[in-house]
Design an enzyme around this catalytic site. Sequence first.
Site, PDB file in Angstrom:
ATOM      1  N   ARG A 156      63.874  -3.885  51.885  1.00  0.00           N
ATOM      2  CA  ARG A 156      64.419  -3.311  53.117  1.00  0.00           C
ATOM      3  C   ARG A 156      65.934  -3.476  53.207  1.00  0.00           C
ATOM      4  NH1 ARG A 156      59.821  -4.386  57.745  1.00  0.00           N
ATOM      5  NH2 ARG A 156      58.832  -2.373  57.399  1.00  0.00           N
ATOM      6  N   GLY A 183      54.293   0.978  60.516  1.00  0.00           N
ATOM      7  CA  GLY A 183      53.891   1.581  61.797  1.00  0.00           C
ATOM      8  C   GLY A 183      54.665   2.853  62.084  1.00  0.00           C
ATOM      9  N   LYS A 198      41.293   0.498  58.373  1.00  0.00           N
ATOM     10  CA  LYS A 198      40.772   0.977  59.657  1.00  0.00           C
ATOM     11  C   LYS A 198      40.847   2.490  59.804  1.00  0.00           C
ATOM     12  CE  LYS A 198      41.784  -1.705  63.298  1.00  0.00           C
ATOM     13  NZ  LYS A 198      42.806  -2.362  64.152  1.00  0.00           N
TER      14      LYS A 198
HETATM   15  P1  ADP Z   1      48.652   0.253  54.348  1.00  0.00           P
HETATM   16  O1  ADP Z   1      49.283  -1.097  54.580  1.00  0.00           O
HETATM   17  O2  ADP Z   1      49.036   0.829  53.034  1.00  0.00           O
HETATM   18  O3  ADP Z   1      48.872   1.188  55.505  1.00  0.00           O
HETATM   19  P2  ADP Z   1      46.112  -0.586  55.374  1.00  0.00           P
HETATM   20  O4  ADP Z   1      46.784  -1.773  55.994  1.00  0.00           O
HETATM   21  O5  ADP Z   1      45.627   0.482  56.249  1.00  0.00           O
HETATM   22  O6  ADP Z   1      47.070   0.032  54.249  1.00  0.00           O
HETATM   23  O7  ADP Z   1      44.862  -1.077  54.524  1.00  0.00           O
HETATM   24  C1  ADP Z   1      44.978  -2.013  53.494  1.00  0.00           C
HETATM   25  C2  ADP Z   1      43.835  -2.976  53.507  1.00  0.00           C
HETATM   26  O8  ADP Z   1      42.585  -2.301  53.442  1.00  0.00           O
HETATM   27  C3  ADP Z   1      43.880  -3.876  52.293  1.00  0.00           C
HETATM   28  O9  ADP Z   1      44.060  -5.218  52.713  1.00  0.00           O
HETATM   29  C4  ADP Z   1      42.530  -3.664  51.623  1.00  0.00           C
HETATM   30  O10 ADP Z   1      41.976  -4.864  51.123  1.00  0.00           O
HETATM   31  C5  ADP Z   1      41.692  -3.119  52.741  1.00  0.00           C
HETATM   32  N1  ADP Z   1      40.555  -2.339  52.239  1.00  0.00           N
HETATM   33  C6  ADP Z   1      40.602  -1.260  51.428  1.00  0.00           C
HETATM   34  N2  ADP Z   1      39.362  -0.831  51.123  1.00  0.00           N
HETATM   35  C7  ADP Z   1      38.499  -1.664  51.753  1.00  0.00           C
HETATM   36  C8  ADP Z   1      37.068  -1.738  51.814  1.00  0.00           C
HETATM   37  N3  ADP Z   1      36.300  -0.858  51.178  1.00  0.00           N
HETATM   38  N4  ADP Z   1      36.531  -2.736  52.562  1.00  0.00           N
HETATM   39  C9  ADP Z   1      37.307  -3.620  53.217  1.00  0.00           C
HETATM   40  N5  ADP Z   1      38.669  -3.587  53.199  1.00  0.00           N
HETATM   41  C10 ADP Z   1      39.252  -2.628  52.468  1.00  0.00           C
END
Ligand code: ADP
Length: 381
Positions: free
Chosen positions: A21, A360, A183
Amino acid sequence: MFLRVDFNVPLDGAQITDDTRIRSTLPSIRYLIEEGAKIICATHLGRPKSDKDKKYSVKPVADRLSQLIGKEVKFIGELIGSQVENAKSQLNEGEILMLENLRFHPGETENDEEFARELAKGINVYINDAFGASHRAHASIQKITEFVPVAAAGFLLKKEIDFLSLATENPPQPYTLILGGAKVSDKIPIINNLMEKAQKIMIGGAMAYTFLKAKGINVGNSLVENDYLDQCRDIIKTAEEKKIKLLLPVDHVAAMKIEPEVTIRMVKKGKDIPEEMMGLDIGFETIELYSNELKDAELIVWNGPMGVFEIENFAAGTLEIAKAVAKSKAIIIIGGGDSISAVNKAGVADRISHLSTGGGASLEFLSGLKLPGIESLSEAE
Ligand code: ADP
Ligand code: MG
């Protein structure tokens, strides 16, 4: 001039573990130094409870910036008041004064007028280069723009707006959207905003299981957000009506627990995930399907890993999709902290057109929401 940056970097004690960053704002900072600006630089860092929370002092960040630009960065340890006014008036052209953590003052998150007025004292030009904080209506992001003669975007903010607008406004076609992560509730607004624009939407990660359950498929003990089943059904229906290819995983890597040493089970196409197991990664057939479907894309936007990539047994889906994405000739935009760390893990980060620095903020932008930090700039123009 006042330069709002997002130097909210991960810290281990006073040690910065990732300075991406800070590096991302160097073009703006170097330019301003060359132009002879007197630069007052400010950021937030972490979520301090008060100004007594000294572990959130931005001193280490000021030191790192100084190292990176090879020039002294004056650090004052205050935000407003006579000491700061003194330091401001003593600043020479091309010099940088770094203020203390903006969140040490409660007025920052309250978007407080008095605090913003103090920050703006003596400022001729305000530059927002803090994309990662621009979804917040905070004093140094929004309110301050009411008290400065000029408020404009820095190079990083402009780059973020340029790339992300490509994904939301007149995207090059064919356009493929890849969504994953934990989520489904976080990502539904993105699907709703971009569904008419992207012809292909590939879904992986935990969010896939709410979609699969919505289709009546047995997902065992996988992470499902039951409150969102109806919204998933609506999306599936709209996709059918509008002939949008909404792709869901056809096979899975499953296990009883999210743990490194746990026994894994490959759940083949057409088979159910066992009752007591969770889907934790997309399977080989899904990897192949998605990789093939990516080939014709001119624009790829990716947010959210395909599985629990932090654990080796469940990382293949995310890493292979990262490689397939990187091979493509498309413009590639990737957002989300975990997605970016996955792309780094796959060793393909240098092949990506744009890695968005705001978690975010990129989610909100892609969801079609107006960001206070961007809106207030155009209003001030
Ligand atoms: P980003 O930070 O790229 O926006 P998110 O925070 O939405 O991504 O999601 C990342 C998290 O989702 C990771 O910690 C990963 O372990 C979790 N994740 C991915 N697939 C699964 C799954 N099938 N079951 C549970 N957790 C998952
Ligand atoms: Mg995340």
